[in-house]
Design an enzyme around this catalytic site. Sequence first.
Site, PDB file in Angstrom:
ATOM      1  CD  GLU A  13      -0.505  -4.270  -0.934  1.00  0.00           C
ATOM      2  OE1 GLU A  13      -0.018  -3.309  -1.028  1.00  0.00           O
ATOM      3  OE2 GLU A  13      -0.766  -4.909  -1.288  1.00  0.00           O
ATOM      4  CD  GLU A  64      -2.668  -6.720   2.515  1.00  0.00           C
ATOM      5  OE1 GLU A  64      -3.069  -5.014   2.099  1.00  0.00           O
ATOM      6  OE2 GLU A  64      -1.944  -6.823   3.104  1.00  0.00           O
TER       7      GLU A  64
HETATM    8  C1  GAL Z   1      -1.750  -2.668   1.224  1.00  0.00           C
HETATM    9  C2  GAL Z   1      -0.831  -3.410   2.074  1.00  0.00           C
HETATM   10  C3  GAL Z   1      -0.908  -3.329   3.524  1.00  0.00           C
HETATM   11  C4  GAL Z   1      -1.524  -2.148   4.319  1.00  0.00           C
HETATM   12  C5  GAL Z   1      -3.392  -1.950   3.387  1.00  0.00           C
HETATM   13  C6  GAL Z   1      -3.581  -0.675   3.408  1.00  0.00           C
HETATM   14  O1  GAL Z   1      -1.999  -2.352   0.465  1.00  0.00           O
HETATM   15  O2  GAL Z   1      -0.123  -4.254   1.968  1.00  0.00           O
HETATM   16  O3  GAL Z   1       0.475  -3.479   4.241  1.00  0.00           O
HETATM   17  O4  GAL Z   1      -1.138  -0.756   3.824  1.00  0.00           O
HETATM   18  O5  GAL Z   1      -2.602  -2.083   2.203  1.00  0.00           O
HETATM   19  O6  GAL Z   1      -3.304   0.614   3.229  1.00  0.00           O
END
Ligand code: GAL
Length: 690
Positions: free
Chosen positions: A151, A316
Amino acid sequence: MEKSIRMEKTTLGVCYYPEHWPEELWEDDLLRMKEHGIEIIRIAEFAWSVFEPNEGVYTFEFFDLFLELTKKHNIKVIFGTPTATPPAWLTHKYPEVLNAKVDGTLYRHGIRRHYNYNSPKYRELTTKIVERLAKHYCSHPSIIGWQIDNEFNCEVNVFYSEADHKAFRYYLKKRFGTLDALNEAMGTVFWNQTYTSWDEIYLTRPTVSNSTNPHMSLEEKRFISESVISYCNLQAEIIKKYKTDSQFITTNGLFDHLDSHEMTDLALDFITYDSYPNFAFDTWADPKKPGNLNDRKWSRSLTKTRSISPNFGIMEQQSGAGGWDSRMKQPAPKPGQMRLWTFQSIAHGADFISYFRWRTNWIGTEIYWHGLNDYSNLPNRRLSELKTIFNDLQKLEFLAGSKYKAAVAYIKDYSNEWDGEQDQWHGPLDRFSEEGWFTAAQINHVPMDYLYLRNSSTKKTSVEDLCKYKLLIYPHATILTEETAILLKEYVEQGGTLIMGARTGYKDEFGRCPMRPMPGFAAEICGVRVTDYTHLGPGEEAVFAAWDGEEIEAPIFNDILEARDGAKTLAAFKGNYYDGAPALVENKIGRGTAYYFGAGFSTSTATVFLSKLGFAKPYGSMFEIPEQAELAVRSKDNTDYYFVLNYMPYTIELNVRIPMEDVISGTICNGKCKIDKYGVLVLKTTSDSW
Ligand code: GAL
């Protein structure tokens, strides 16, 4: 070449952190993943200290051991480079790698993303770790691809370390050549900001009123974007030396001050997005705020993702409640929402959906970011929902590679996005209209793309790119170059319909306002001249425009118009001191038509445009869908698949006018049919429908 993910079938994955769990759990975890349909895991993106516990000491045993298990159980792996979290030894020894606040205070250890992209030391240490990892792991049979960093520009998207100030000077030298050219472009004669040496130049520093030279501020964003891209490419070039042909390179997320299109074209095979629709619930932030699209609004981010990679991955996908211990208090997704959001991603072009995360963490800042498993590791409703998703997807595997189908596109570009961040006349208007158009497209069931105008070494938008769409909407192209105007004019001449709005064309590429009539280079396309304009200040009467007897809202900003050279006034303002003056002008050029509306676009205004110009409800002859549901269309081998997504906590009804089959349940929908709360239909016409 199209930068799309290439999956043989729609595939599920999950983010996994072996370094957070005892080794005894690993095998059971992998086996249970498989049971739930998970075939790919993303690992290692925060594990630098595991690989390099001390400077120059590299250890691979830990992940070797884990990867052996993935091989044994045929789980495929996306391997993350761990640069989002530099180790404590590194930042302690080389504080110059740290990012800094605007006042120069360094961001210290404790969270993540505390480094800067321009430190020569960080780039050197990055090169070393990525080189070692790529060399060691590229040949592993489980690894199907690489995720670079994690990110970019999340958490912090401005960079004010010493290394950044230095690199900014270098960037400006390269861009402008001489100080005279820089001073001219940046308008530094105003308020005596003229630079006489490159060393006098800095990125933003604390200033009176927290404001700064707007032209420098725009360059700063371009510079930050260039810094990220160069840092990402540094890693990609190393991985490319070692990776096999079938391994891909990607990164995850879309964040500000980053031209993700350029980054993908230059360094990646495709982009992946991290989808957390719970962030869109204004109601959880402020329960008294009237409802809006809420989680359905997340389709906007997916639309942007698709503009980069027509088929993309979700690295994700939200599976549980979200929250750090220190901020963010999200509710748990309701039963059915994880499935709905998975289909939302698929409807927009995702062929790979990986959940965040396998198990809720028991340590650290993210103890409230819930994964599929709870701390207890016992069966729960999210895991059973995952099984349902897996069963559904087995019927939809063939959809991989199918394309989202849209006849309408909303034009965007990074210069205007970044200019509008500081410019309070431009940005709020732009964001208001984007929301208005997106919402109007959603509730009128008009599948819509974003089309990013590009003009770089990797991609120049062509008239063919524009001609894929029947309608283009480019509401507030404040910065509009002559080149872009020529492109837009050609599009209209070739038969397209173009809608532009107030504040078009009065700035140049540096955000200056040259001496010329407004709307600058758009004047000829739209057959219009702006004779006067005003921001609608607070407390001012609402202004409308009367179009064929219909009153439409003309909010935020008004350009008072004059139709020229055969163009036609379609609507006049009602209200304010310009009552009766032209508000909407239509100009027919070649085979197409351009419209200039002297205002912002609310949802209701955009809806009127869609209806009057014949673009609303393009599938109305096939089905009638209530406003509450989203319609998305994916198409493959000349067959269209209609996703109907119900975001509501109650059952809704649609009217299907020709018999259609729901591919998930196998049932035939004909006439009135229901979608359960948070439910999804994927319809296709039956062979005897036509
Ligand atoms: C994303 C990140 C993850 C985790 C997730 C939940 O922004 O890539 O590592 O932090 O959010 O907060």
